[in-house]
Design an enzyme around this catalytic site. Structure first.
Site, PDB file in Angstrom:
ATOM      1  N   LYS A 112     -20.915   8.894  -1.089  1.00 44.50           N
ATOM      2  CA  LYS A 112     -21.684   7.661  -0.907  1.00 44.50           C
ATOM      3  C   LYS A 112     -23.035   7.731  -1.606  1.00 44.50           C
ATOM      4  O   LYS A 112     -23.531   6.725  -2.096  1.00 44.50           O
ATOM      5  CB  LYS A 112     -21.894   7.374   0.585  1.00 44.50           C
ATOM      6  CG  LYS A 112     -20.653   6.848   1.287  1.00 44.50           C
ATOM      7  CD  LYS A 112     -21.031   6.193   2.605  1.00 44.50           C
ATOM      8  CE  LYS A 112     -19.800   5.720   3.365  1.00 44.50           C
ATOM      9  NZ  LYS A 112     -20.139   5.237   4.705  1.00 44.50           N
ATOM     10  N   LYS A 195      -6.619   2.778  -2.828  1.00 46.00           N
ATOM     11  CA  LYS A 195      -6.445   2.201  -1.494  1.00 46.00           C
ATOM     12  C   LYS A 195      -6.707   0.704  -1.511  1.00 46.00           C
ATOM     13  O   LYS A 195      -7.563   0.236  -2.264  1.00 46.00           O
ATOM     14  CB  LYS A 195      -7.427   2.845  -0.515  1.00 46.00           C
ATOM     15  CG  LYS A 195      -7.005   4.214  -0.053  1.00 46.00           C
ATOM     16  CD  LYS A 195      -7.892   4.671   1.082  1.00 46.00           C
ATOM     17  CE  LYS A 195      -7.537   6.103   1.452  1.00 46.00           C
ATOM     18  NZ  LYS A 195      -8.347   6.624   2.531  1.00 46.00           N
ATOM     19  N   LYS A 198     -11.730  -3.720   0.627  1.00 47.48           N
ATOM     20  CA  LYS A 198     -12.530  -4.962   0.594  1.00 47.48           C
ATOM     21  C   LYS A 198     -13.371  -5.025  -0.664  1.00 47.48           C
ATOM     22  O   LYS A 198     -13.791  -6.096  -1.071  1.00 47.48           O
ATOM     23  CB  LYS A 198     -13.529  -5.026   1.756  1.00 47.48           C
ATOM     24  CG  LYS A 198     -13.049  -4.518   3.069  1.00 47.48           C
ATOM     25  CD  LYS A 198     -14.122  -4.585   4.142  1.00 47.48           C
ATOM     26  CE  LYS A 198     -13.866  -3.479   5.153  1.00 47.48           C
ATOM     27  NZ  LYS A 198     -13.381  -3.915   6.426  1.00 47.48           N
TER      28      LYS A 198
END
Ligand code: TRP
Length: 331
Positions: A112, A195, A198
């Site tokens: 991240k 994957k 969103k």
């Protein structure tokens, strides 16, 4: 020891089929087996920049989506994390239990933070400690999560163990992860190696819980596949990620195994299979979508449900925090 489930989900707006089949159906099933607490983790969300208006809307949307998917708020506790201050308080105390070396090994922080580690928030670094506090504040014993959370669960157990050892008391149980087989296995409809997400730029890559029947049918019709027919055994799906993904979705929706799907469809092409898959998707999602739309329009109801959940959550954590404060030595 009382068994208790705790899990958390980020308030990142609309849910998609990957969240639904990977995590939420599992939560819905488990709420009947054990006392369950589900938390919308807005404190975790602000470890990266958030727009306040979007954060508030995302929190309510996530609550509406979870209820629409079948979380029963008369049975399970559903609330947003920032409403229960004990999460923050225990996170501070556990920040003093967790070691720098442990957190330095967290791969999710590295992913991240990316290249700009120096520019990441301190909150992002201690994110997994807040996650440990979430679970331990309830003395939860079982934590249903995706496979990407394995490392955070191990850290949580290390923190609980060290706290117990440091203070010579069995305060916290060591929580067990529950990782469903389907977790993280629902892939993008455009790329079988990514994957379903969103954040994918292409809306065609995912089925949103708010999609209507026409767009579901269109997305499945255009989903990437290959030219071959469906095989008669799971091993032959190995190097066909897009084909495998559709078969997995079909299996999850019908609550049957991949082998059972192939027994039914071996030798057939994707045309008929996709039509049947789209039909099952519409059947499953239509009632959820209509409930979701209704709930999204009733903000006072959502806020009342979350407030009730927060009250119930506080009643559980208050005595735990009293115990923790006392063993730590606070006056
Ligand atoms: N970090 C988890 C995720 O991104 C969300 C989360 C926050 C969580 N607190 C939790 C999950 C406590 C399980 C238990 O999926």
């Amino acid at each position: 020891m009382i068994k208790r489930i705790f899990s958390g989900i980020q308030p990142t707006g609309n849910l998609h089929l990957g969240n639904y089949l990977g995590a939420i159906t599992n939560w819905v099933a488990m709420q009947h087996d054990m006392p369950s607490i589900f938390c919308i983790v807005d404190l975790h969300a602000i470890t990266v920049a958030q727009d306040p208006v979007a954060l508030r809307a995302g929190t309510r949307d996530m609550a509406a989506a979870l209820i629409a998917c079948g979380i029963d708020t008369d049975k399970a506790i559903l609330f947003h994390q920032s409403a229960v201050r004990e999460h923050t308080e225990l996170a501070w105390i556990l920040n003093c239990t967790a070691r720098m070396g442990w957190l330095n090994r967290m791969t999710q922080f590295k992913d991240k933070a990316g290249k700009d580690k120096e520019g990441a928030s301190v909150g992002l670094f201690t994110y997994p400690v807040l996650q440990a506090a979430d679970v331990l504040a309830y003395k939860a014993t079982h934590v249903p999560v995706g496979d990407d959370q394995k490392q955070h669960l191990e850290l949580m157990r290390d923190i609980a163990q060290k706290f117990n050892t440091d203070f010579g008391r069995q305060i916290f149980p060591l929580p067990e992860p529950i990782i469903p087989k389907t977790a993280g296995r629902i892939m993008s409809l455009r790329d079988g190696s990514a994957k379903m997400s969103k954040s994918d730029a292409s809306d065609m890559s995912r089925i949103n819980l708010t999609d209507d029947a026409d767009s579901i049918v269109a997305k499945i019709r255009k989903a990437k596949t290959d030219a071959e027919a469906l095989p008669d055994n799971a091993a032959d799906l190995k190097n066909r990620p897009e084909a495998e993904n559709l078969v997995v979705i079909y299996a999850c929706l019908n609550k049957i195994s991949v082998d059972a799907v192939l027994a039914e469809w071996a030798g057939q092409g994707f045309g008929a299979f996709k039509a049947k898959l789209a039909e099952r998707l519409v059947e499953t999602l239509a009632p959820i979508t209509s409930e979701l739309v209704k709930l999204q329009a009733d903000i006072p109801h959502i806020d009342a449900v979350l407030a009730k959940g927060a009250d119930a959550a506080r009643a559980i954590v208050a005595p735990v925090l009293a115990e923790v404060r006392s063993v730590v030595g606070f006056l």
